[in-house]
Scaffold this motif. Structure first.
Motif, PDB file in Angstrom:
ATOM      1  N   LEU A  54       0.999  -1.363  -0.075  1.00 22.47           N
ATOM      2  CA  LEU A  54      -0.039  -0.085  -0.064  1.00 22.47           C
ATOM      3  C   LEU A  54       0.846   1.500   0.147  1.00 22.47           C
ATOM      4  N   ILE A  55       1.903   1.196   0.611  1.00 21.94           N
ATOM      5  CA  ILE A  55       2.739   2.449   0.874  1.00 21.94           C
ATOM      6  C   ILE A  55       3.422   2.746  -0.462  1.00 21.94           C
ATOM      7  N   ASP A  56       3.945   1.758  -1.273  1.00 19.02           N
ATOM      8  CA  ASP A  56       4.298   1.880  -2.582  1.00 19.02           C
ATOM      9  C   ASP A  56       3.502   2.355  -3.550  1.00 19.02           C
ATOM     10  N   ALA A  57       1.936   2.159  -3.320  1.00 20.05           N
ATOM     11  CA  ALA A  57       1.066   2.658  -4.316  1.00 20.05           C
ATOM     12  C   ALA A  57       0.472   3.914  -4.050  1.00 20.05           C
ATOM     13  N   VAL A  58       0.979   4.393  -2.685  1.00 20.48           N
ATOM     14  CA  VAL A  58       0.285   5.784  -2.430  1.00 20.48           C
ATOM     15  C   VAL A  58       1.092   6.877  -2.545  1.00 20.48           C
ATOM     16  N   ASP A  59       0.707   7.931  -3.345  1.00 20.22           N
ATOM     17  CA  ASP A  59       1.674   9.018  -3.612  1.00 20.22           C
ATOM     18  C   ASP A  59       0.989  10.192  -2.862  1.00 20.22           C
ATOM     19  N   LEU A  60       1.683  10.452  -1.826  1.00 23.82           N
ATOM     20  CA  LEU A  60       1.297  11.726  -0.969  1.00 23.82           C
ATOM     21  C   LEU A  60       1.838  13.112  -1.342  1.00 23.82           C
ATOM     22  N   GLY A  61       2.930  12.826  -2.503  1.00 21.36           N
ATOM     23  CA  GLY A  61       3.393  14.157  -2.721  1.00 21.36           C
ATOM     24  C   GLY A  61       3.936  14.957  -1.527  1.00 21.36           C
ATOM     25  N   ASP A  62       3.862  16.154  -1.463  1.00 20.04           N
ATOM     26  CA  ASP A  62       4.130  16.965  -0.241  1.00 20.04           C
ATOM     27  C   ASP A  62       3.299  17.253   0.940  1.00 20.04           C
ATOM     28  N   VAL A  63       2.070  16.271   0.880  1.00 25.00           N
ATOM     29  CA  VAL A  63       1.211  16.319   2.034  1.00 25.00           C
ATOM     30  C   VAL A  63       1.687  15.733   3.395  1.00 25.00           C
ATOM     31  N   GLY A  64       2.335  15.003   3.176  1.00 25.47           N
ATOM     32  CA  GLY A  64       2.863  14.076   4.277  1.00 25.47           C
ATOM     33  C   GLY A  64       3.825  12.893   4.059  1.00 25.47           C
ATOM     34  N   ASN A  75       1.233   4.504   9.645  1.00 23.45           N
ATOM     35  CA  ASN A  75       1.293   5.917  10.312  1.00 23.45           C
ATOM     36  C   ASN A  75       1.447   7.048   9.447  1.00 23.45           C
ATOM     37  N   LEU A  76       0.580   8.056   9.591  1.00 22.62           N
ATOM     38  CA  LEU A  76       0.575   9.387   8.660  1.00 22.62           C
ATOM     39  C   LEU A  76       1.144  10.644   9.586  1.00 22.62           C
ATOM     40  N   THR A  77       2.149  11.116   8.964  1.00 29.93           N
ATOM     41  CA  THR A  77       2.582  12.255   9.517  1.00 29.93           C
ATOM     42  C   THR A  77       2.428  13.509   8.542  1.00 29.93           C
ATOM     43  N   TRP A  78       1.796  14.428   9.032  1.00 26.14           N
ATOM     44  CA  TRP A  78       1.355  15.579   8.084  1.00 26.14           C
ATOM     45  C   TRP A  78       2.438  16.491   7.844  1.00 26.14           C
ATOM     46  N   SER A  79       2.624  16.989   6.817  1.00 27.32           N
ATOM     47  CA  SER A  79       3.867  18.004   6.598  1.00 27.32           C
ATOM     48  C   SER A  79       3.851  19.170   7.307  1.00 27.32           C
ATOM     49  N   PRO A  80       4.955  19.896   7.648  1.00 25.91           N
ATOM     50  CA  PRO A  80       4.636  20.998   8.516  1.00 25.91           C
ATOM     51  C   PRO A  80       3.841  22.255   7.670  1.00 25.91           C
ATOM     52  N   ASP A  81       4.102  22.155   6.394  1.00 28.13           N
ATOM     53  CA  ASP A  81       3.308  23.098   5.510  1.00 28.13           C
ATOM     54  C   ASP A  81       1.900  22.865   5.655  1.00 28.13           C
ATOM     55  N   VAL A  82       1.575  21.543   5.495  1.00 30.15           N
ATOM     56  CA  VAL A  82      -0.090  21.157   5.491  1.00 30.15           C
ATOM     57  C   VAL A  82      -0.805  21.851   6.908  1.00 30.15           C
ATOM     58  N   LEU A  83      -0.051  21.329   7.914  1.00 30.83           N
ATOM     59  CA  LEU A  83      -0.441  22.018   9.178  1.00 30.83           C
ATOM     60  C   LEU A  83      -0.367  23.430   9.461  1.00 30.83           C
ATOM     61  N   GLY A  84       0.455  24.082   8.757  1.00 30.44           N
ATOM     62  CA  GLY A  84       0.633  25.460   8.995  1.00 30.44           C
ATOM     63  C   GLY A  84      -0.564  26.282   8.093  1.00 30.44           C
ATOM     64  N   ALA A  85      -0.772  25.588   6.756  1.00 30.00           N
ATOM     65  CA  ALA A  85      -2.012  25.994   5.927  1.00 30.00           C
ATOM     66  C   ALA A  85      -3.350  26.008   6.846  1.00 30.00           C
ATOM     67  N   ALA A  86      -3.436  24.808   7.415  1.00 26.34           N
ATOM     68  CA  ALA A  86      -4.625  24.403   8.236  1.00 26.34           C
ATOM     69  C   ALA A  86      -4.874  25.448   9.324  1.00 26.34           C
ATOM     70  N   VAL A  87      -3.773  26.022  10.027  1.00 29.11           N
ATOM     71  CA  VAL A  87      -3.926  26.895  11.076  1.00 29.11           C
ATOM     72  C   VAL A  87      -4.207  28.251  10.418  1.00 29.11           C
ATOM     73  N   SER A  88      -3.578  28.846   9.084  1.00 30.49           N
ATOM     74  CA  SER A  88      -3.682  29.849   8.660  1.00 30.49           C
ATOM     75  C   SER A  88      -5.097  30.149   8.073  1.00 30.49           C
ATOM     76  N   ASP A  89      -5.827  29.033   7.571  1.00 30.39           N
ATOM     77  CA  ASP A  89      -7.593  29.021   7.384  1.00 30.39           C
ATOM     78  C   ASP A  89      -8.308  29.159   8.394  1.00 30.39           C
ATOM     79  N   LEU A  90      -7.854  28.732   9.541  1.00 30.87           N
ATOM     80  CA  LEU A  90      -8.684  28.972  10.880  1.00 30.87           C
ATOM     81  C   LEU A  90      -8.576  30.558  11.376  1.00 30.87           C
ATOM     82  N   LEU A  91      -7.402  31.054  10.896  1.00 32.40           N
ATOM     83  CA  LEU A  91      -7.107  32.567  11.330  1.00 32.40           C
ATOM     84  C   LEU A  91      -8.065  33.291  10.480  1.00 32.40           C
ATOM     85  N   THR A  92      -8.266  32.867   9.226  1.00 38.81           N
ATOM     86  CA  THR A  92      -9.068  33.544   8.322  1.00 38.81           C
ATOM     87  C   THR A  92     -10.530  33.362   8.312  1.00 38.81           C
ATOM     88  N   ASP A  93     -11.173  32.403   8.977  1.00 41.36           N
ATOM     89  CA  ASP A  93     -12.318  31.772   9.019  1.00 41.36           C
ATOM     90  C   ASP A  93     -13.248  31.926  10.462  1.00 41.36           C
TER      91      ASP A  93
END
Length: 557
Positions: A54-64, A75-93
């Motif tokens: 499954l890991i070989d078949a999954v392409d997460l790109g820069d998501v995590g 085990n999935l670990t989000w990239s720092p950029d994904v987490l940062g973007a999510a918090v930025s969205d909270l700040l504008t919502d």
């Protein structure tokens, strides 16, 4: 992940739920799935082999990043950029990620329901606090919420009370309306003692009930004065607790009195009504007593009076026909579970409660004292809500100064202790534990909010943008922040506030780790800006989450 399963193992496994859940420990990443373990049986392959494919078949790109661990966990670990973007969205919502539903429901929340001329007690605390929080969450989730306080303002006891007033020469409604709750309770106790000991008074009280039901002016005026005096006391208690109930939300039993004969007549016309020992009853399907005999729901008693069931049935008709509800939530002691189940069954059988309307009884357990028994005074009486709140404020005053802060902390201690438990369970009322600013308590969450407000107050007019989340404590805090919308949706669906209390405690704990490991005001440049943004997002989520629990979020403590 679903696409990878199909790629590796064929269309027979299309649509399988990967069940990515929050990881139990930081070293397991951010999300974890046991999908390889679940597929091992059907596929006849070792879980780790399935996971590797499954890991070989999954392409997460820069998501995590995805990795295989243990016996076959992903085990999935989000990239720092994904987490940062999510918090930025909270700040504008302004809604912090909580979507507005396309088809909002109209929901009645029925809660508190004290009785006229009697003080609110510890049982009313649970109904009031739980109902207030659920009404807030449902409204924030985008639903049209109708608060209903089903006041106990009708029945035999009012003949007794009015007769006692007249016997004591209290015939001026204005004077009766000025009575406080201590005086009302004393009046009730005197009237009850006479009713029990004096047959002549009891007969007069029963005749007075008939006079009330027929609208005799003097009786009706004194009854209204008793209601007004009680409502003034109830409103003062709601204001003290910060509960969102107003005059417009009072929905007394008296409203439905004119409709009760029609309830009986319509049940008879539909063939559901049966006479039993002079009473008019309905035997809903599936309800039996301990002896196995069918269990009756009494609609009209043998003496001609109406039971609670008749009022509850009339209330359902009003809410369906007049209020046009989609959902009705009753916040009432769990001991009433069977009563509500039978009322709902009869209402559906009579066609008054269509399948499209959802009705739910949210029962709650008992508040226990330190001895593990129902919370009572030393003399064995039920603890009044006023006395309980007084004790909570006295405990808070030992650690905090200022009446507003003391009251806010006391309410937080009481409410959080109530809401953080599974509602159906009993819980122990322990003021020392509930008021602590460490551990899982309401004051601890308030302190976390005050701490982050203090940081932000020292960095005015700063831009709050997210750059790189480089520290693990930053990433953990960001991850916790992204969970707010889903927990609001979960509470609105399950009507279980403890999911929100647990989430906020997890967020406050993550904030503590961030505070201890990531200096904010001493940081420079983009790091400082990012950490201030995390603080601002945390402040907003904590403040909104506490508000949904009915708890104030002080900026200073």
């Amino acid at each position: 992940m679903q696409s990878a399963v199909v790629t590796c193992f064929g269309d027979a496994y299309a649509g399988i739920d990967p069940e990515m859940r929050p990881a139990t420990r930081p070293e397991f990443g951010h999300l974890q799935s046991n999908l390889p373990l679940r597929l091992a049986g059907p596929l006849g392959l070792p879980p780790r082999e399935i996971g590797a494919r499954l890991i070989d078949a999954v392409d997460l790109g820069d998501v995590g990043a995805l990795e295989l661990a243990g016996a076959g966990f992903l085990n999935l670990t989000w990239s720092p950029d994904v987490l940062g973007a999510a918090v930025s969205d909270l700040l504008t919502d302004t809604r912090l990620g909580v979507p507005v539903p396309e088809s909002p429901s109209r929901v009645v929340v029925d809660y508190s329901s004290p009785n006229v001329a009697k003080p609110m007690h510890v049982g009313h605390l649970r109904s009031t606090v739980i109902g207030d929080s659920l009404a807030r969450v449902l409204a924030y989730a985008g639903h049209d919420v109708v608060r209903q306080n089903h006041l106990g303002d009708w029945g035999t006891q009012f003949g007794m009370l009015v007769e006692e007033l007249l016997g004591e020469g209290l015939s001026d409604p204005a004077a009766v309306a000025d009575l406080d709750m201590t005086e009302l309770l004393a009046l009730y106790q005197r009237a009850k003692a006479r009713f029990d000991d004096d047959p002549g008074f009891a007969d007069s009280a029963r005749r007075r009930v008939v006079a009330l039901q027929s609208g005799e002016p003097t009786t009706l005026a004194l009854w209204q004065a008793l209601v007004d005096a009680s409502m003034a006391e109830f409103e003062a208690t709601y204001g003290r607790l910060g509960v969102l109930l107003t005059d417009d939300d009072f929905d007394g039993e008296s409203r439905y009195n004119p409709q009760l004969p029609g309830v009986v007549d319509d049940l008879r016309a539909s063939g559901l009504l049966t006479e039993s020992a002079g009473a008019q009853v309905v035997y809903p399907d599936g309800f039996t007593g301990r002896d196995g005999a069918p269990l009756p729901l009494i609609v009209r008693k043998a003496d001609g009076g109406f039971g609670y069931a008749a009022t509850d049935l009339a209330t359902i008709r009003h809410r369906v026909d007049e209020l046009a509800v989609d959902r009705v939530v009753y916040i009432v002691d769990h001991r009433q579970s069977q009563h509500f189940e039978m009322v709902f069954a009869v209402a559906r059988a009579a066609g008054w409660l269509p399948d499209s309307v959802e009705v739910q009884h949210i029962g709650f357990g008992t508040v226990l004292g330190p001895d593990g028994r129902p919370f009572k005074t030393r003399s064995g009486e039920t603890v009044s809500l006023t006395a309980l709140l007084d004790a909570a404020e006295e405990a808070a005053a030992a650690s905090y100064a200022g009446p507003e802060v003391v009251r806010a902390v006391a309410n937080a201690a009481v409410k959080y202790a109530d809401l953080s438990n599974n509602l159906a369970r009993d819980y122990v009322f322990d003021l020392a534990r509930m008021s602590a600013t460490t551990g899982e308590t309401g004051p601890y969450l308030q302190y976390a909010h005050a701490r982050v407000c203090s940081i932000l107050a020292q960095a005015p007019q700063q831009t709050h943008g997210i750059n790189t989340l480089s520290h693990p404590a930053e990433q953990r805090l960001a991850l916790e922040l992204t969970g707010f919308a889903s927990v609001v949706a979960k509470v609105a669906n399950t009507l279980e506030p403890h999911h929100l209390t647990a989430y906020l405690y997890g967020l406050a704990t993550a904030l503590t780790g961030f505070y201890e490991n990531c200096p904010v005001l001493k940081a420079d440049g983009e790091v400082r800006q990012t950490r201030l943004a995390l603080c601002e997002a945390t402040r907003r989520v904590l403040s909104e989450g506490l508000r949904l629990l009915g708890i104030e979020a002080p900026q200073r403590m």
